[in-house]
Motif scaffolding. Structure first.
Motif, PDB file in Angstrom:
ATOM      1  N   GLU A  99      39.928  43.117  51.226  1.00  0.00           N
ATOM      2  CA  GLU A  99      40.564  43.257  49.857  1.00  0.00           C
ATOM      3  C   GLU A  99      39.550  42.576  49.060  1.00  0.00           C
ATOM      4  O   GLU A  99      39.557  42.985  47.718  1.00  0.00           O
ATOM      5  CB  GLU A  99      41.947  42.651  49.943  1.00  0.00           C
ATOM      6  CG  GLU A  99      43.079  43.258  50.730  1.00  0.00           C
ATOM      7  CD  GLU A  99      43.171  42.652  52.003  1.00  0.00           C
ATOM      8  OE1 GLU A  99      42.093  42.090  52.691  1.00  0.00           O
ATOM      9  OE2 GLU A  99      43.960  43.376  52.906  1.00  0.00           O
ATOM     10  N   LEU A 100      39.126  41.449  49.021  1.00  0.00           N
ATOM     11  CA  LEU A 100      38.187  40.579  48.389  1.00  0.00           C
ATOM     12  C   LEU A 100      37.020  41.615  48.042  1.00  0.00           C
ATOM     13  O   LEU A 100      36.681  41.793  46.954  1.00  0.00           O
ATOM     14  CB  LEU A 100      37.945  39.221  48.467  1.00  0.00           C
ATOM     15  CG  LEU A 100      36.958  38.392  47.643  1.00  0.00           C
ATOM     16  CD1 LEU A 100      37.599  38.330  46.110  1.00  0.00           C
ATOM     17  CD2 LEU A 100      36.397  37.091  48.369  1.00  0.00           C
ATOM     18  N   SER A 103      37.740  44.656  45.952  1.00  0.00           N
ATOM     19  CA  SER A 103      37.710  44.399  44.673  1.00  0.00           C
ATOM     20  C   SER A 103      36.495  44.059  43.874  1.00  0.00           C
ATOM     21  O   SER A 103      36.298  44.399  42.778  1.00  0.00           O
ATOM     22  CB  SER A 103      38.953  43.491  44.217  1.00  0.00           C
ATOM     23  OG  SER A 103      38.430  42.131  43.904  1.00  0.00           O
ATOM     24  N   THR A 209      42.879  36.016  44.446  1.00  0.00           N
ATOM     25  CA  THR A 209      42.360  37.120  44.093  1.00  0.00           C
ATOM     26  C   THR A 209      40.832  36.916  43.726  1.00  0.00           C
ATOM     27  O   THR A 209      40.531  35.540  43.478  1.00  0.00           O
ATOM     28  CB  THR A 209      43.164  37.712  42.939  1.00  0.00           C
ATOM     29  OG1 THR A 209      43.205  36.613  41.974  1.00  0.00           O
ATOM     30  CG2 THR A 209      44.270  38.236  43.368  1.00  0.00           C
ATOM     31  N   TRP A 210      39.967  37.817  43.083  1.00  0.00           N
ATOM     32  CA  TRP A 210      38.764  37.231  42.575  1.00  0.00           C
ATOM     33  C   TRP A 210      38.970  36.575  41.130  1.00  0.00           C
ATOM     34  O   TRP A 210      38.220  35.470  41.127  1.00  0.00           O
ATOM     35  CB  TRP A 210      37.930  38.710  42.330  1.00  0.00           C
ATOM     36  CG  TRP A 210      36.621  38.535  41.497  1.00  0.00           C
ATOM     37  CD1 TRP A 210      36.116  39.064  40.180  1.00  0.00           C
ATOM     38  CD2 TRP A 210      35.400  37.706  41.915  1.00  0.00           C
ATOM     39  NE1 TRP A 210      35.041  38.669  40.150  1.00  0.00           N
ATOM     40  CE2 TRP A 210      34.484  37.602  41.019  1.00  0.00           C
ATOM     41  CE3 TRP A 210      35.334  36.607  42.970  1.00  0.00           C
ATOM     42  CZ2 TRP A 210      33.306  36.810  41.078  1.00  0.00           C
ATOM     43  CZ3 TRP A 210      34.164  36.028  43.171  1.00  0.00           C
ATOM     44  CH2 TRP A 210      33.336  36.082  42.241  1.00  0.00           C
TER      45      TRP A 210
END
Ligand code: BG6
Ligand code: MG
Length: 217
Positions: A99-100, A103, A209-210
């Motif tokens: 996911e990272l 993104s 998250t980022w």
């Protein structure tokens, strides 16, 4: 706020839990040689190349061997490792890492691999992640093992982005030292007791998250 334009990921212990397979494989070889091998030894060997890891074990056991025997022992350790890591599948990617990476790519950041492992391409292929990387630097492309910064400097060069703009993710003290030596900001993945001199240490990507990673820098 730092101007981060790329992320360089270590592989073993950051993208996938193959660090534990390296541990089991080295311990098996050390057992065969009659050399004690503790989890502290394993911590010291994280990020260290195959040849330097063997030298560490031989040195610990006071063993002096000829070059051909050393090659045979490295092949044996790699066979032990492949028995475990050769079955890696996409489900083995560590929580949050895919996911990272996705993104980062959506936001236009570049993504590179900076690993000491000669098996890195095979593992990334098995994880089905290889196409997401803009540059791959692994144990086949470098002459100096972490803590030397060569692997990260080569990755930054391949991306054509200066080290200060490339954030490194590392689970090994040798990798954090390598990043610092090359002028890269670095986030440790693991425990803050085991890892020092990183900008921040997080247990894994699962809860991040980022944006929340950037807030740590
Ligand atoms: C690093 C691992 O990524 O690669 C080390 O942290 C390992 O444990 C090193 O020894 C070399 O790996 P390989 O796959 O080339 O034997
Ligand atoms: Mg690692």
């Amino acid at each position: 706020m730092r101007d981060i334009r790329a992320c360089i990921f270590d592989l073993d212990g950051v993208i996938v839990d193959t660090a534990s397979h390296h541990f089991v494989a080295w311990r098996r070889l050390a057992d065969e040689l009659g050399v004690p091998f503790s989890s502290e030894d394993n911590e010291a060997l994280k990020g260290v190349s195959r040849v330097d890891s063997l030298e560490y074990i031989l040195n610990k056991g006071g063993l002096v061997l000829d070059p051909a025997t050393k090659v045979r022992l490295m092949d044996r350790k790699n066979a032990h490792y492949l028995e475990l890591a050769g079955k890696t599948s996409p489900a083995d990617a560590l929580p949050g890492v895919v996911e990272l990476i996705d993104s980062l790519k959506e936001q236009g950041l570049k993504v590179a691999l900076g690993s000491s492992s000669k098996n890195a391409e095979m593992i990334l292929t098995r994880l089905n992640l290889i196409d997401r990387f803009d540059a791959l630097v692994d144990g086949n492309h470098i002459t100096l093992s972490k803590p030397d910064p060569e692997v990260f400097i080569s990755g930054a060069k391949a991306l054509d982005i200066a080290p200060e703009h490339c954030l490194v993710f590392e689970d090994a003290q040798s990798g954090i030292d390598a990043a610092n030596a090359g002028g890269f900001p670095v986030i440790g993945i693991g425990s803050a007791e085991a890892l020092t001199k990183a900008a921040a240490v997080i247990p894994g990507f699962g809860d991040y998250t980022w944006d929340s990673i950037c807030a740590l820098l």
